[in-house]
Scaffold this motif. Sequence first.
Motif, PDB file in Angstrom:
ATOM      1  N   GLU A  78       0.813  -1.220   0.000  1.00 23.50           N
ATOM      2  CA  GLU A  78       0.000   0.000   0.000  1.00 23.50           C
ATOM      3  C   GLU A  78       0.848   1.273   0.000  1.00 23.50           C
ATOM      4  N   GLY A  79       1.885   1.297  -0.835  1.00 24.05           N
ATOM      5  CA  GLY A  79       2.710   2.487  -0.990  1.00 24.05           C
ATOM      6  C   GLY A  79       3.853   2.629  -0.004  1.00 24.05           C
ATOM      7  N   TYR A  80       3.963   1.738   0.954  1.00 24.58           N
ATOM      8  CA  TYR A  80       5.047   1.763   1.939  1.00 24.58           C
ATOM      9  C   TYR A  80       6.049   0.645   1.637  1.00 24.58           C
ATOM     10  N   PHE A  81       7.336   0.882   1.962  1.00 21.00           N
ATOM     11  CA  PHE A  81       8.280  -0.234   1.935  1.00 21.00           C
ATOM     12  C   PHE A  81       8.348  -0.827   3.337  1.00 21.00           C
ATOM     13  N   VAL A  82       8.682  -2.106   3.398  1.00 18.75           N
ATOM     14  CA  VAL A  82       8.909  -2.812   4.657  1.00 18.75           C
ATOM     15  C   VAL A  82      10.241  -3.519   4.476  1.00 18.75           C
ATOM     16  N   GLU A  83      11.238  -3.038   5.187  1.00 12.47           N
ATOM     17  CA  GLU A  83      12.614  -3.498   5.004  1.00 12.47           C
ATOM     18  C   GLU A  83      13.045  -4.383   6.164  1.00 12.47           C
ATOM     19  N   GLY A  84      13.423  -5.609   5.844  1.00 14.53           N
ATOM     20  CA  GLY A  84      13.964  -6.502   6.860  1.00 14.53           C
ATOM     21  C   GLY A  84      12.895  -7.233   7.648  1.00 14.53           C
ATOM     22  N   HIS A  85      13.284  -7.708   8.821  1.00 16.44           N
ATOM     23  CA  HIS A  85      12.471  -8.610   9.630  1.00 16.44           C
ATOM     24  C   HIS A  85      11.484  -7.864  10.526  1.00 16.44           C
ATOM     25  N   VAL A  86      10.629  -7.080   9.902  1.00 14.62           N
ATOM     26  CA  VAL A  86       9.617  -6.289  10.605  1.00 14.62           C
ATOM     27  C   VAL A  86       8.482  -7.220  11.054  1.00 14.62           C
ATOM     28  N   PRO A  87       8.091  -7.161  12.330  1.00 17.95           N
ATOM     29  CA  PRO A  87       6.962  -7.972  12.785  1.00 17.95           C
ATOM     30  C   PRO A  87       5.663  -7.575  12.067  1.00 17.95           C
ATOM     31  N   ALA A  88       4.834  -8.579  11.791  1.00 21.49           N
ATOM     32  CA  ALA A  88       3.559  -8.334  11.117  1.00 21.49           C
ATOM     33  C   ALA A  88       2.694  -7.346  11.900  1.00 21.49           C
ATOM     34  N   SER A  89       2.772  -7.381  13.216  1.00 16.74           N
ATOM     35  CA  SER A  89       1.965  -6.455  14.032  1.00 16.74           C
ATOM     36  C   SER A  89       2.337  -5.001  13.750  1.00 16.74           C
ATOM     37  N   ASP A  90       3.618  -4.719  13.488  1.00 16.11           N
ATOM     38  CA  ASP A  90       4.029  -3.352  13.155  1.00 16.11           C
ATOM     39  C   ASP A  90       3.515  -2.941  11.772  1.00 16.11           C
ATOM     40  N   ILE A  91       3.468  -3.895  10.847  1.00 17.19           N
ATOM     41  CA  ILE A  91       2.923  -3.599   9.515  1.00 17.19           C
ATOM     42  C   ILE A  91       1.435  -3.267   9.634  1.00 17.19           C
ATOM     43  N   ARG A  92       0.705  -4.043  10.421  1.00 16.55           N
ATOM     44  CA  ARG A  92      -0.728  -3.773  10.634  1.00 16.55           C
ATOM     45  C   ARG A  92      -0.929  -2.378  11.233  1.00 16.55           C
ATOM     46  N   LYS A  93      -0.088  -2.036  12.209  1.00 17.70           N
ATOM     47  CA  LYS A  93      -0.181  -0.712  12.847  1.00 17.70           C
ATOM     48  C   LYS A  93       0.088   0.387  11.817  1.00 17.70           C
ATOM     49  N   LEU A  94       1.076   0.189  10.964  1.00 19.49           N
ATOM     50  CA  LEU A  94       1.400   1.152   9.913  1.00 19.49           C
ATOM     51  C   LEU A  94       0.188   1.378   9.004  1.00 19.49           C
ATOM     52  N   LEU A  95      -0.448   0.290   8.585  1.00 21.88           N
ATOM     53  CA  LEU A  95      -1.587   0.392   7.673  1.00 21.88           C
ATOM     54  C   LEU A  95      -2.803   1.016   8.348  1.00 21.88           C
ATOM     55  N   LYS A  96      -2.899   0.866   9.659  1.00 22.61           N
ATOM     56  CA  LYS A  96      -3.992   1.497  10.412  1.00 22.61           C
ATOM     57  C   LYS A  96      -3.716   2.982  10.628  1.00 22.61           C
ATOM     58  N   ASP A  97      -2.478   3.318  11.031  1.00 26.07           N
ATOM     59  CA  ASP A  97      -2.127   4.703  11.352  1.00 26.07           C
ATOM     60  C   ASP A  97      -1.943   5.584  10.114  1.00 26.07           C
ATOM     61  N   ARG A  98      -1.442   4.997   9.032  1.00 21.33           N
ATOM     62  CA  ARG A  98      -1.179   5.723   7.776  1.00 21.33           C
ATOM     63  C   ARG A  98      -0.327   6.988   7.976  1.00 21.33           C
ATOM     64  N   PRO A  99       0.842   6.854   8.625  1.00 20.65           N
ATOM     65  CA  PRO A  99       1.676   8.043   8.829  1.00 20.65           C
ATOM     66  C   PRO A  99       2.286   8.516   7.503  1.00 20.65           C
ATOM     67  N   ALA A 100       2.651   9.787   7.463  1.00 20.87           N
ATOM     68  CA  ALA A 100       3.364  10.341   6.308  1.00 20.87           C
ATOM     69  C   ALA A 100       4.795   9.833   6.414  1.00 20.87           C
ATOM     70  N   ALA A 101       5.086   8.740   5.745  1.00 14.93           N
ATOM     71  CA  ALA A 101       6.402   8.105   5.835  1.00 14.93           C
ATOM     72  C   ALA A 101       6.636   7.277   4.585  1.00 14.93           C
ATOM     73  N   LEU A 102       7.904   6.860   4.415  1.00 14.58           N
ATOM     74  CA  LEU A 102       8.250   5.979   3.303  1.00 14.58           C
ATOM     75  C   LEU A 102       8.000   4.518   3.655  1.00 14.58           C
ATOM     76  N   GLY A 103       8.227   4.173   4.943  1.00 19.54           N
ATOM     77  CA  GLY A 103       8.021   2.788   5.327  1.00 19.54           C
ATOM     78  C   GLY A 103       8.612   2.447   6.672  1.00 19.54           C
ATOM     79  N   LEU A 104       8.735   1.147   6.900  1.00 20.83           N
ATOM     80  CA  LEU A 104       9.272   0.599   8.144  1.00 20.83           C
ATOM     81  C   LEU A 104      10.539  -0.181   7.864  1.00 20.83           C
ATOM     82  N   ALA A 105      11.417  -0.250   8.865  1.00 19.29           N
ATOM     83  CA  ALA A 105      12.650  -1.021   8.704  1.00 19.29           C
ATOM     84  C   ALA A 105      13.107  -1.596  10.035  1.00 19.29           C
ATOM     85  N   VAL A 106      13.607  -2.816   9.960  1.00 20.73           N
ATOM     86  CA  VAL A 106      14.382  -3.412  11.044  1.00 20.73           C
ATOM     87  C   VAL A 106      15.757  -3.641  10.427  1.00 20.73           C
TER      88      VAL A 106
END
Length: 143
Positions: A78-106
């Motif tokens: 959904e327009g975000y990158f997810v880099e590395g071993h990010v927990p699924a719960s953090d991805i769900r939170k990202l999709l719920k919060d929809r912050p102005a960001a490029l993505g998540l990374a571990v």
Amino acid sequence: MKPTSVFLLAFLLPALPASAQEIKVHLSPTCGCCKAWVRHLEQAGFTPRVVESSDMAAIKRATGVPDKVQSCHTAVIEGYFVEGHVPASDIRKLLKDRPAALGLAVPDMPVGSPGMEVPGVTPDKFETLLVSAGGQTVVYGKH
């Protein structure tokens, strides 16, 4: 199409959990921990679409992953990158919060993160970072 046909079609199609969301995962064909992370996503209700690549650096450049947060695999959802071993719960939170960001990374590959579990080894504490435009990061999750 008749209403009864629509009902039958809906009834016959395989049901997906309401939480199932497709996530495109770019990974090296030889990386076992990446495939273990894909299984973690499946168990969490995501629908990974795996794309094997021998040039992960090009994928990371194309998706805008800053050098300082890179890890082994790169996913897009959904327009975000997810880099590395990010927990699924953090991805769900990202999709719920929809912050102005490029993505998540571990960054790196912390022992104990999803896909990096090692039996008999104490898991590392690690953080999921929210990456904004320009590469700035803030802690998004602590594990």
